[in-house]
Design a protein around this motif. Structure first.
Motif, PDB file in Angstrom:
ATOM      1  N   ILE A  43       0.822  -1.211   0.000  1.00 52.01           N
ATOM      2  CA  ILE A  43       0.000   0.000   0.000  1.00 52.01           C
ATOM      3  C   ILE A  43       0.854   1.257   0.000  1.00 52.01           C
ATOM      4  O   ILE A  43       0.410   2.321  -0.458  1.00 52.01           O
ATOM      5  CB  ILE A  43      -0.975  -0.006   1.217  1.00 52.01           C
ATOM      6  N   GLY A  44       2.091   1.165   0.497  1.00 50.70           N
ATOM      7  CA  GLY A  44       2.988   2.322   0.493  1.00 50.70           C
ATOM      8  C   GLY A  44       3.251   2.845  -0.904  1.00 50.70           C
ATOM      9  O   GLY A  44       2.904   3.996  -1.232  1.00 50.70           O
ATOM     10  N   PRO A  45       3.846   2.022  -1.792  1.00 51.69           N
ATOM     11  CA  PRO A  45       4.042   2.495  -3.163  1.00 51.69           C
ATOM     12  C   PRO A  45       2.739   2.736  -3.914  1.00 51.69           C
ATOM     13  O   PRO A  45       2.668   3.624  -4.774  1.00 51.69           O
ATOM     14  CB  PRO A  45       4.866   1.370  -3.818  1.00 51.69           C
ATOM     15  N   ALA A  46       1.696   1.988  -3.590  1.00 54.33           N
ATOM     16  CA  ALA A  46       0.418   2.184  -4.281  1.00 54.33           C
ATOM     17  C   ALA A  46      -0.173   3.561  -4.000  1.00 54.33           C
ATOM     18  O   ALA A  46      -0.785   4.180  -4.879  1.00 54.33           O
ATOM     19  CB  ALA A  46      -0.567   1.087  -3.866  1.00 54.33           C
ATOM     20  N   LEU A  47       0.016   4.053  -2.777  1.00 55.82           N
ATOM     21  CA  LEU A  47      -0.543   5.363  -2.417  1.00 55.82           C
ATOM     22  C   LEU A  47       0.078   6.508  -3.211  1.00 55.82           C
ATOM     23  O   LEU A  47      -0.526   7.578  -3.325  1.00 55.82           O
ATOM     24  CB  LEU A  47      -0.376   5.608  -0.914  1.00 55.82           C
ATOM     25  N   ILE A  48       1.250   6.285  -3.759  1.00 54.53           N
ATOM     26  CA  ILE A  48       1.863   7.309  -4.614  1.00 54.53           C
ATOM     27  C   ILE A  48       0.946   7.623  -5.789  1.00 54.53           C
ATOM     28  O   ILE A  48       0.826   8.776  -6.228  1.00 54.53           O
ATOM     29  CB  ILE A  48       3.237   6.825  -5.117  1.00 54.53           C
ATOM     30  N   PHE A  49       0.268   6.598  -6.287  1.00 54.10           N
ATOM     31  CA  PHE A  49      -0.630   6.766  -7.424  1.00 54.10           C
ATOM     32  C   PHE A  49      -2.070   7.039  -6.987  1.00 54.10           C
ATOM     33  O   PHE A  49      -2.818   7.749  -7.667  1.00 54.10           O
ATOM     34  CB  PHE A  49      -0.606   5.501  -8.296  1.00 54.10           C
ATOM     35  N   ILE A  50      -2.474   6.470  -5.855  1.00 56.29           N
ATOM     36  CA  ILE A  50      -3.862   6.580  -5.399  1.00 56.29           C
ATOM     37  C   ILE A  50      -4.200   7.992  -4.938  1.00 56.29           C
ATOM     38  O   ILE A  50      -5.276   8.519  -5.263  1.00 56.29           O
ATOM     39  CB  ILE A  50      -4.120   5.580  -4.248  1.00 56.29           C
ATOM     40  N   ALA A  51      -3.304   8.610  -4.187  1.00 56.24           N
ATOM     41  CA  ALA A  51      -3.583   9.924  -3.597  1.00 56.24           C
ATOM     42  C   ALA A  51      -3.983  10.967  -4.645  1.00 56.24           C
ATOM     43  O   ALA A  51      -5.029  11.626  -4.496  1.00 56.24           O
ATOM     44  CB  ALA A  51      -2.390  10.398  -2.776  1.00 56.24           C
ATOM     45  N   PRO A  52      -3.217  11.173  -5.717  1.00 53.04           N
ATOM     46  CA  PRO A  52      -3.632  12.169  -6.706  1.00 53.04           C
ATOM     47  C   PRO A  52      -4.859  11.742  -7.509  1.00 53.04           C
ATOM     48  O   PRO A  52      -5.660  12.589  -7.926  1.00 53.04           O
ATOM     49  CB  PRO A  52      -2.402  12.311  -7.607  1.00 53.04           C
ATOM     50  N   LEU A  53      -5.026  10.428  -7.710  1.00 58.01           N
ATOM     51  CA  LEU A  53      -6.163   9.959  -8.491  1.00 58.01           C
ATOM     52  C   LEU A  53      -7.486  10.192  -7.773  1.00 58.01           C
ATOM     53  O   LEU A  53      -8.467  10.635  -8.376  1.00 58.01           O
ATOM     54  CB  LEU A  53      -5.997   8.467  -8.794  1.00 58.01           C
ATOM     55  N   PHE A  54      -7.524   9.902  -6.461  1.00 54.77           N
ATOM     56  CA  PHE A  54      -8.744  10.061  -5.679  1.00 54.77           C
ATOM     57  C   PHE A  54      -8.815  11.408  -4.962  1.00 54.77           C
ATOM     58  O   PHE A  54      -9.757  11.663  -4.202  1.00 54.77           O
ATOM     59  CB  PHE A  54      -8.869   8.927  -4.652  1.00 54.77           C
ATOM     60  N   HIS A  55      -7.812  12.252  -5.182  1.00 55.21           N
ATOM     61  CA  HIS A  55      -7.768  13.601  -4.594  1.00 55.21           C
ATOM     62  C   HIS A  55      -7.913  13.548  -3.070  1.00 55.21           C
ATOM     63  O   HIS A  55      -8.800  14.186  -2.477  1.00 55.21           O
ATOM     64  CB  HIS A  55      -8.872  14.489  -5.194  1.00 55.21           C
ATOM     65  N   ILE A  56      -7.057  12.769  -2.449  1.00 57.95           N
ATOM     66  CA  ILE A  56      -7.121  12.607  -0.998  1.00 57.95           C
ATOM     67  C   ILE A  56      -5.863  13.182  -0.354  1.00 57.95           C
ATOM     68  O   ILE A  56      -4.806  13.260  -0.968  1.00 57.95           O
ATOM     69  CB  ILE A  56      -7.273  11.121  -0.594  1.00 57.95           C
ATOM     70  N   GLY A  57      -6.016  13.596   0.904  1.00 59.46           N
ATOM     71  CA  GLY A  57      -4.905  14.181   1.642  1.00 59.46           C
ATOM     72  C   GLY A  57      -4.262  13.185   2.582  1.00 59.46           C
ATOM     73  O   GLY A  57      -4.488  11.968   2.511  1.00 59.46           O
ATOM     74  N   ALA A  58      -3.505  13.724   3.518  1.00 57.72           N
ATOM     75  CA  ALA A  58      -2.719  12.889   4.426  1.00 57.72           C
ATOM     76  C   ALA A  58      -3.592  12.038   5.346  1.00 57.72           C
ATOM     77  O   ALA A  58      -3.256  10.883   5.639  1.00 57.72           O
ATOM     78  CB  ALA A  58      -1.789  13.768   5.256  1.00 57.72           C
ATOM     79  N   VAL A  59      -4.729  12.600   5.801  1.00 58.86           N
ATOM     80  CA  VAL A  59      -5.583  11.866   6.750  1.00 58.86           C
ATOM     81  C   VAL A  59      -6.176  10.622   6.099  1.00 58.86           C
ATOM     82  O   VAL A  59      -6.086   9.509   6.639  1.00 58.86           O
ATOM     83  CB  VAL A  59      -6.696  12.773   7.295  1.00 58.86           C
ATOM     84  N   ILE A  60      -6.792  10.789   4.931  1.00 65.10           N
ATOM     85  CA  ILE A  60      -7.401   9.642   4.242  1.00 65.10           C
ATOM     86  C   ILE A  60      -6.333   8.650   3.813  1.00 65.10           C
ATOM     87  O   ILE A  60      -6.526   7.425   3.904  1.00 65.10           O
ATOM     88  CB  ILE A  60      -8.225  10.109   3.023  1.00 65.10           C
ATOM     89  N   SER A  61      -5.197   9.158   3.364  1.00 64.07           N
ATOM     90  CA  SER A  61      -4.103   8.265   2.981  1.00 64.07           C
ATOM     91  C   SER A  61      -3.661   7.413   4.170  1.00 64.07           C
ATOM     92  O   SER A  61      -3.376   6.215   4.031  1.00 64.07           O
ATOM     93  CB  SER A  61      -2.912   9.072   2.453  1.00 64.07           C
ATOM     94  N   SER A  62      -3.617   8.031   5.349  1.00 59.53           N
ATOM     95  CA  SER A  62      -3.230   7.289   6.555  1.00 59.53           C
ATOM     96  C   SER A  62      -4.252   6.222   6.905  1.00 59.53           C
ATOM     97  O   SER A  62      -3.892   5.109   7.304  1.00 59.53           O
ATOM     98  CB  SER A  62      -3.061   8.259   7.728  1.00 59.53           C
ATOM     99  N   ILE A  63      -5.522   6.558   6.736  1.00 59.09           N
ATOM    100  CA  ILE A  63      -6.584   5.590   7.027  1.00 59.09           C
ATOM    101  C   ILE A  63      -6.491   4.403   6.078  1.00 59.09           C
ATOM    102  O   ILE A  63      -6.635   3.238   6.482  1.00 59.09           O
ATOM    103  CB  ILE A  63      -7.972   6.256   6.934  1.00 59.09           C
ATOM    104  N   ILE A  64      -6.246   4.680   4.800  1.00 62.34           N
ATOM    105  CA  ILE A  64      -6.066   3.599   3.828  1.00 62.34           C
ATOM    106  C   ILE A  64      -4.872   2.733   4.231  1.00 62.34           C
ATOM    107  O   ILE A  64      -4.911   1.506   4.158  1.00 62.34           O
ATOM    108  CB  ILE A  64      -5.854   4.166   2.407  1.00 62.34           C
ATOM    109  N   GLY A  65      -3.816   3.387   4.688  1.00 61.04           N
ATOM    110  CA  GLY A  65      -2.611   2.672   5.072  1.00 61.04           C
ATOM    111  C   GLY A  65      -2.802   1.731   6.242  1.00 61.04           C
ATOM    112  O   GLY A  65      -2.209   0.640   6.278  1.00 61.04           O
ATOM    113  N   VAL A  66      -3.630   2.129   7.214  1.00 64.22           N
ATOM    114  CA  VAL A  66      -3.800   1.305   8.423  1.00 64.22           C
ATOM    115  C   VAL A  66      -5.033   0.412   8.352  1.00 64.22           C
ATOM    116  O   VAL A  66      -5.244  -0.404   9.249  1.00 64.22           O
ATOM    117  CB  VAL A  66      -3.883   2.183   9.696  1.00 64.22           C
TER     118      VAL A  66
END
Length: 215
Positions: A43-66
């Motif tokens: 999920i770490g490398p995947a979030l590099i692509f997911i964050a800009p695609l889904f227009h999400i910030g640090a909080v949502i990215s962290s939730i996806i990560g955990v």
């Protein structure tokens, strides 16, 4: 089976020489650890692509990560309890089906809410596999080889994590769909493991204890 017979049988299991079946069980368990490491770290490398695609910030990215870790905590507790009641075999085989299904669904998620939900459910399978793998290795392995088998499992976890990072770099040229390939890739070995684990018998120690409780 009488108590003395049960104890003698279990002692014989502990003193067996490592054979093909032991190595087979160890390889299947190591493959489970490999997938656990892969899907927890991918999920770490995947979030590099997911964050800009889904227009999400640090909080949502962290939730996806955990999300997977939360699912793992629940899955380990729930399926470990069920395995004590119903046996190791069924869950050890079918947790890989849950793993494969939600790896694929994670890869085709259309928004971050779906992704969080699917990654959480994927975590249930990871938690179940942690609980069952330790039990399977401990209950099948002869005493002299138990530590070695558990050690190769932990090594396989880190290999899986390393492969996740390596694939992240390899898939960079794919651009915005790279994360889908990364998350879905774990389903392929999971299906292979699912098929092979159907050849695994119930652990003899659990079977003996079950017979003693039925008397």
């Amino acid at each position: 089976m009488q108590k003395d017979e049960s104890l003698n049988f279990l002692r014989e299991l502990d003193n067996l020489k490592a054979g093909r079946y032991h190595y087979f069980i160890d390889i299947l368990s190591d493959m489970g650890y490999f997938l656990d490491g892969y899907d927890l770290l991918v999920i770490g490398p995947a979030l590099i692509f997911i964050a800009p695609l889904f227009h999400i910030g640090a909080v949502i990215s962290s939730i996806i990560g955990v999300a997977t870790i939360v699912g793992q905590l629940i899955g380990g507790a729930v399926f470990g309890f069920i395995a004590d009641m119903k046996g190791r075999k069924v869950i050890y085989q079918w947790d890989m089906l849950i793993f494969a299904v939600f790896a694929i669904l994670s890869a085709v998620s259309q928004n971050y809410i779906e992704l969080i939900a699917f990654r959480s459910l994927l975590g249930l399978a990871i938690g179940a596999d942690y609980a069952l793998t330790l039990s399977i290795i401990g209950e099948f392995s002869p005493v002299k080889h138990r530590g070695k088998y558990l050690g190769t499992g932990l090594m396989s976890w880190w290999i899986g994590g390393s492969v996740a990072v390596a694939l992240g770099l390899l898939f960079l040229p794919l651009g915005s769909i790279a994360w889908r390939w990364l998350l879905g890739a774990g389903a392929v070995p999971a299906i292979i493991v699912l098929i092979l684990r159907r050849r695994v018998d119930e652990t003899p120690r659990y079977a003996v204890e079950k017979m003693r409780r039925m008397k």
